[in-house]
Design an enzyme around this catalytic site. Structure first.
Site, PDB file in Angstrom:
ATOM      1  N   CYS A 288      43.023   6.003  43.675  1.00 22.93           N
ATOM      2  CA  CYS A 288      43.989   5.587  43.274  1.00 22.93           C
ATOM      3  C   CYS A 288      44.247   4.174  43.015  1.00 22.93           C
ATOM      4  CB  CYS A 288      45.734   6.111  43.650  1.00 22.93           C
ATOM      5  SG  CYS A 288      44.612   5.800  45.776  1.00 22.93           S
TER       6      CYS A 288
ATOM      7  N   GLU B 102      47.202   5.133  33.197  1.00 26.59           N
ATOM      8  CA  GLU B 102      45.812   4.807  34.070  1.00 26.59           C
ATOM      9  C   GLU B 102      44.483   5.721  33.298  1.00 26.59           C
ATOM     10  OE1 GLU B 102      46.988   8.012  37.781  1.00 26.59           O
ATOM     11  OE2 GLU B 102      46.166   6.212  38.972  1.00 26.59           O
TER      12      GLU B 102
ATOM     13  N   GLU C  48      52.337  10.325  47.357  1.00 24.26           N
ATOM     14  CA  GLU C  48      51.592   9.179  46.607  1.00 24.26           C
ATOM     15  C   GLU C  48      51.026   9.789  45.245  1.00 24.26           C
ATOM     16  OE1 GLU C  48      51.513   6.784  47.588  1.00 24.26           O
ATOM     17  OE2 GLU C  48      52.973   7.083  49.748  1.00 24.26           O
TER      18      GLU C  48
ATOM     19  N   LYS D 106      47.367  23.052  50.595  1.00 26.79           N
ATOM     20  CA  LYS D 106      46.618  23.630  49.012  1.00 26.79           C
ATOM     21  C   LYS D 106      45.335  22.645  48.464  1.00 26.79           C
ATOM     22  CE  LYS D 106      46.194  24.016  44.248  1.00 26.79           C
ATOM     23  NZ  LYS D 106      45.138  23.694  43.911  1.00 26.79           N
TER      24      LYS D 106
HETATM   25  P1  NAP Z   1      46.693  15.964  40.184  1.00 25.66           P
HETATM   26  O1  NAP Z   1      46.257  16.990  38.947  1.00 25.66           O
HETATM   27  O2  NAP Z   1      48.454  16.183  40.100  1.00 25.66           O
HETATM   28  O3  NAP Z   1      47.060  17.149  41.518  1.00 25.66           O
HETATM   29  C1  NAP Z   1      47.262  17.093  42.871  1.00 25.66           C
HETATM   30  C2  NAP Z   1      46.935  18.816  43.375  1.00 25.66           C
HETATM   31  O4  NAP Z   1      48.700  19.464  42.229  1.00 25.66           O
HETATM   32  C3  NAP Z   1      46.149  19.327  43.427  1.00 25.66           C
HETATM   33  O5  NAP Z   1      46.298  19.603  44.112  1.00 25.66           O
HETATM   34  C4  NAP Z   1      46.626  20.545  42.037  1.00 25.66           C
HETATM   35  O6  NAP Z   1      46.047  21.337  41.869  1.00 25.66           O
HETATM   36  C5  NAP Z   1      48.250  20.616  42.197  1.00 25.66           C
HETATM   37  N1  NAP Z   1      48.987  20.968  41.537  1.00 25.66           N
HETATM   38  C6  NAP Z   1      48.636  20.606  40.044  1.00 25.66           C
HETATM   39  N2  NAP Z   1      50.400  21.323  39.390  1.00 25.66           N
HETATM   40  C7  NAP Z   1      50.471  21.986  40.231  1.00 25.66           C
HETATM   41  C8  NAP Z   1      52.091  22.710  40.026  1.00 25.66           C
HETATM   42  N3  NAP Z   1      52.714  22.706  38.760  1.00 25.66           N
HETATM   43  N4  NAP Z   1      52.545  23.057  41.875  1.00 25.66           N
HETATM   44  C9  NAP Z   1      51.944  22.630  42.516  1.00 25.66           C
HETATM   45  N5  NAP Z   1      51.090  21.366  42.650  1.00 25.66           N
HETATM   46  C10 NAP Z   1      50.166  21.193  41.516  1.00 25.66           C
HETATM   47  O7  NAP Z   1      46.048  14.549  40.573  1.00 25.66           O
HETATM   48  P2  NAP Z   1      44.712  14.763  40.477  1.00 25.66           P
HETATM   49  O8  NAP Z   1      44.182  15.376  38.920  1.00 25.66           O
HETATM   50  O9  NAP Z   1      43.894  16.245  40.864  1.00 25.66           O
HETATM   51  O10 NAP Z   1      44.389  13.814  41.645  1.00 25.66           O
HETATM   52  C11 NAP Z   1      44.154  12.309  40.400  1.00 25.66           C
HETATM   53  C12 NAP Z   1      45.751  12.113  40.329  1.00 25.66           C
HETATM   54  O11 NAP Z   1      45.800  11.164  42.161  1.00 25.66           O
HETATM   55  C13 NAP Z   1      45.428  10.430  40.144  1.00 25.66           C
HETATM   56  O12 NAP Z   1      46.307  10.631  39.025  1.00 25.66           O
HETATM   57  C14 NAP Z   1      45.877   9.927  41.080  1.00 25.66           C
HETATM   58  O13 NAP Z   1      46.661   7.517  40.837  1.00 25.66           O
HETATM   59  C15 NAP Z   1      46.455   9.811  42.186  1.00 25.66           C
HETATM   60  N6  NAP Z   1      46.341   9.565  43.227  1.00 25.66           N
HETATM   61  C16 NAP Z   1      47.301   8.733  44.085  1.00 25.66           C
HETATM   62  C17 NAP Z   1      46.768   9.270  45.610  1.00 25.66           C
HETATM   63  C18 NAP Z   1      47.469   7.611  46.158  1.00 25.66           C
HETATM   64  O14 NAP Z   1      47.872   8.118  47.417  1.00 25.66           O
HETATM   65  N7  NAP Z   1      48.498   7.025  45.591  1.00 25.66           N
HETATM   66  C19 NAP Z   1      46.104   8.630  46.380  1.00 25.66           C
HETATM   67  C20 NAP Z   1      44.448   9.329  44.966  1.00 25.66           C
HETATM   68  C21 NAP Z   1      44.841   9.901  43.849  1.00 25.66           C
HETATM   69  P3  NAP Z   1      44.934  21.721  40.717  1.00 25.66           P
HETATM   70  O15 NAP Z   1      43.799  21.055  41.208  1.00 25.66           O
HETATM   71  O16 NAP Z   1      44.668  23.211  41.183  1.00 25.66           O
HETATM   72  O17 NAP Z   1      45.621  21.549  39.136  1.00 25.66           O
END
Ligand code: NAP
Ligand code: MG
Length: 487
Positions: free
Chosen positions: A288, A389, A254, A179
Site C-alpha cells: 500500500c 493505484e 486502511e 476474516k
Molecule cells: P480488498 O479486495 O478490498 O479485500 C480486503 C479484504 O476485504 C479481503 O479480506 C476481502 O475478502 C474482504 N472483502 C471483500 N469484499 C468484502 C465485502 N463486501 N464485505 C466485507 N469484506 C470484504 O483488498 P485486497 O485486494 O485484498 O488488497 C489490496 C488493497 O489493500 C489495495 O488497495 C491496497 O492499497 C490496500 N492495502 C492498504 C494497506 C494500508 O495499510 N493502507 C495495507 C495493505 C493493503 P476476499 O479476499 O475474500 O475478497
C-alpha cells in the site's frame, strides 16, 4: 526447508477446526506455478460466522478478565513460537502469494516483533489520574476493551497486517473474529495453527475463511461485533464504513495509496534512484506504501530517468523461492491482467514506455504471473497512471517545475498514504514535510516501510482518520471509562 503437505483446515472457531461437511471448498494454486496446489479453503456460511461471533462472546469475560500482564504472557509465547517456525511460515507465504522469500522472512520477523511489542503494552499505562474538583475524590480514566472485534485483512502482507491488528486487539482484552483475504487464506490457517499450538486459549481468536461477500459481509452486519478493523481497497472500505456506522459499530479503515517520491535538483540522484526502485518494485509493487509516482524537478529529469531505467534493467526477475530473487510474480490472474491493463491504458493516454511493460512467459515463467519491472514517463497529472493505484511493478515519472509544483502534483490525488522527498536542503525538506498531504512522510527514504512502534495510517481516502501500530492502536481497540471515587 520446503513446504510440505496441503493445508485444508482453514477455519477455527471456539477452539475447534471446522470440517468441510457440506460447505463449498476452494482450491488455491500458487502464482509461481499455477499447477501447484497450495491448499483448499472452506467457504464458511453466514451461520458459521454467527457461531464464530458466539465463540468470541463466550470467551470474552474470561479473556478480558485477565490482567494485562497475564495476557502478555500469551503474546510473548506466540512470539517465541512464531520465531522458531519463521522459515516454514515464510516459505508458505511466498508459495501462496509470490512475495520474494527474503521479504517474506522479514515479514514474519515483523510479526514476531509485533507480538513482543504488544505484549509490552499489557504492562503500560491505560489511563490517567486527574485532579478532582473536591479534595477527597479520586478521578481517573481507564481503558476497557470494545468486546468482539472483526478483523478483515488483505493478501499483500498476509502475516504482518493480521498480526498488527490481532496483537493489539487481544492484549487490550478483546476477542477476535478474523476474516483473511482469499489469496492469503492458507497462510492465515497456518498462522492460526501456530497461535493455537503456542497455547492461546480457545475462543480468543476465531479464523473464518470464505468470501468477502458472505463471510466479510456477515461480520459487518453482525450486531455483536462491536468494532471492525479493515485493511484493503477503498471500494470495500467504503462499504465497511457505511455498514458499520449504520449500526453504530466502531470502524477503522486502511486503504489504498498513490504514493509519490519527489526528487529535487540538489538530491543525490544515485541514492534516490536506488531507493525509489526498491520502493516501487519490491513485493512486485504490491505494498500500500509502494512508490508509484516519481515527481522530478526539470533540471535532473533526464539524469534521474536514465538511472531509473538502468536500475530497473538490473533487477532479477525470478522464482521468489530463489534466495536472491528481487522481483517475483504478482499475486493472481486478476492482478496480472489488471496491471497489464493499467500499463496499456497509460500508453493510450500518452505515456512513454521506458522499460519493461510486458508479461514474461518464457521457460520457468510460463506458469506464473510475472511482469517486467516497468517505467513510464510523460505521465499526465489527470491520467489513469497518475491517479489510480496500480498495485504492480510499475513506476510513473512526472516532471515538475519546482518544489511547489511538485507538491501540487503529489497532492493532486484522492489518496494520502505515504510520500518522500529527496533533497539535501533542510529548508526544502521542511517545506515538503509541511505541505504534503500524507500520513507517512520520509526524507531521503522509501515511501514503503513502516516502523511498528510508530503510528501508521493515511490522510484523505487512504484511511479513516485513525492510526494503527505503536501506541496508537490503543485508540481503536479500547474505549475510555472515566471514574470518580468519593470516599
Ligand atoms: P480488498 O479486495 O478490498 O479485500 C480486503 C479484504 O476485504 C479481503 O479480506 C476481502 O475478502 C474482504 N472483502 C471483500 N469484499 C468484502 C465485502 N463486501 N464485505 C466485507 N469484506 C470484504 O483488498 P485486497 O485486494 O485484498 O488488497 C489490496 C488493497 O489493500 C489495495 O488497495 C491496497 O492499497 C490496500 N492495502 C492498504 C494497506 C494500508 O495499510 N493502507 C495495507 C495493505 C493493503 P476476499 O479476499 O475474500 O475478497
Ligand atoms: Mg480483492
Amino acid at each position: 526447508m520446503t513446504v510440505t503437505g496441503i493445508i485444508e483446515r482453514t477455519s477455527y472457531i471456539d477452539g475447534c477446526w471446522i470440517e468441510p461437511g457440506e460447505r463449498e471448498i476452494k482450491e488455491h494454486y500458487s502464482p509461481i506455478d499455477t499447477e501447484r496446489l497450495v491448499g483448499r479453503s472452506i467457504q464458511l456460511t453466514a451461520a458459521d460466522v454467527d457461531a464464530a461471533v458466539q465463540g468470541a462472546r463466550r470467551e470474552l469475560p474470561n479473556w478480558s478478565g485477565l490482567s494485562g500482564m497475564e495476557r502478555a504472557s500469551y503474546l510473548f509465547r506466540a512470539a517465541q513460537f512464531l520465531e522458531e517456525r519463521k522459515e516454514e511460515l515464510a516459505q508458505l507465504l511466498t508459495l501462496e502469494m509470490g512475495k520474494p522469500i527474503g521479504e517474506a522472512r522479514g515479514e514474519v520477523q515483523r510479526a514476531v516483533l509485533l507480538f513482543r511489542y504488544y505484549a509490552g503494552e499489557g504492562m503500560r499505562s491505560i489511563g490517567e489520574v486527574l485532579p478532582a474538583s473536591d479534595r477527597v475524590s479520586l478521578l481517573y480514566t481507564t481503558r476497557v476493551p470494545l468486546g468482539v472485534v472483526g478483523l478483515i485483512t488483505p493478501w499483500n502482507f498476509p502475516v504482518a497486517i493480521p498480526v498488527w491488528k490481532l496483537a493489539p486487539a487481544i492484549i487490550f482484552g478483546n476477542t477476535v473474529v478474523w476474516k483473511p483475504a482469499e489469496h492469503a487464506a492458507i497462510t492465515a490457517a497456518r498462522l492460526m495453527q501456530l497461535l493455537e499450538e503456542s497455547g492461546l486459549p480457545p475462543g480468543v481468536v476465531q479464523l473464518v475463511s470464505g468470501s468477502g461477500s458472505v463471510v466479510g459481509q456477515r461480520l459487518l452486519e453482525h450486531p455483536q461485533v462491536t468494532g471492525i478493523s479493515f485493511t484493503g481497497s477503498d471500494a470495500v472500505g467504503r462499504e465497511v464504513a457505511r455498514q458499520a456506522s449504520a449500526r453504530h459499530a466502531k470502524y477503522q479503515l486502511e486503504m489504498g495509496g498513490k504514493n509519490s517520491s519527489v526528487v529535487l535538483a540538489d538530491a543525490d540522484l544515485e541514492r534516490a534512484a536506488d531507493t525509489i526502485i526498491s520502493a516501487a518494485m519490491r513485493s512486485a509493487g504490491q505494498k500500500c506504501t509502494a512508490t508509484s509516482r516519481v515527481i522530478v524537478e526539470k533540471p535532473v529529469r533526464d539524469r534521474l530517468t536514465s538511472l531509473l531505467v538502468e536500475k530497473s534493467g538490473g533487477i532479477k526477475l525470478s522464482n521468489p523461492l530463489e534466495e536472491d530473487c528481487y522481483l517475483g510474480p504478482v499475486v493472481s490472474k486478476g492482478q496480472h491482467e489488471s496491471i497489464l491493463g493499467s500499463i496499456d491504458r497509460g500508453l493510450q493516454e500518452g505515456a512513454r514506455l521506458l522499460a519493461g511493460g510486458r508479461a514474461r512467459t518464457e521457460g520457468d515463467f510460463a506458469r506464473g504471473y510475472y511482469i517486467e519491472p516497468t517505467v513510464l514517463d510523460g505521465v499526465e497529472p489527470q491520467s489513469y497512471l497518475a491517479q489510480e493505484e496500480v498495485f504492480g511493478p510499475v513506476l510513473a515519472v512526472m516532471e515538475a517545475d519546482d518544489l511547489e509544483h511538485a507538491l501540487e502534483l503529489a497532492n493532486g490525488v484522492r489518496y494520502g498514504l505515504a510520500a518522500s522527498v529527496f533533497t539535501n536542503s533542510q529548508q526544502q525538506a521542511r517545506r515538503f514535510i509541511n505541505g504534503i498531504e500524507a500520513g507517512l512522510v520520509k526524507v531521503n527514504g522509501e515511501t514503503a516501510g513502516v516502523e511498528l512502534q510508530a503510528p501508521f495510517g493515511g490522510m484523505k481516502l487512504s484511511s479513516s482518520y485513525s492510526r494503527e501500530q505503536g501506541r496508537a492502536a490503543i485508540e481503536f481497540f479500547t474505549q475510555v471509562k472515566t471514574v470518580l471515587v468519593t470516599p
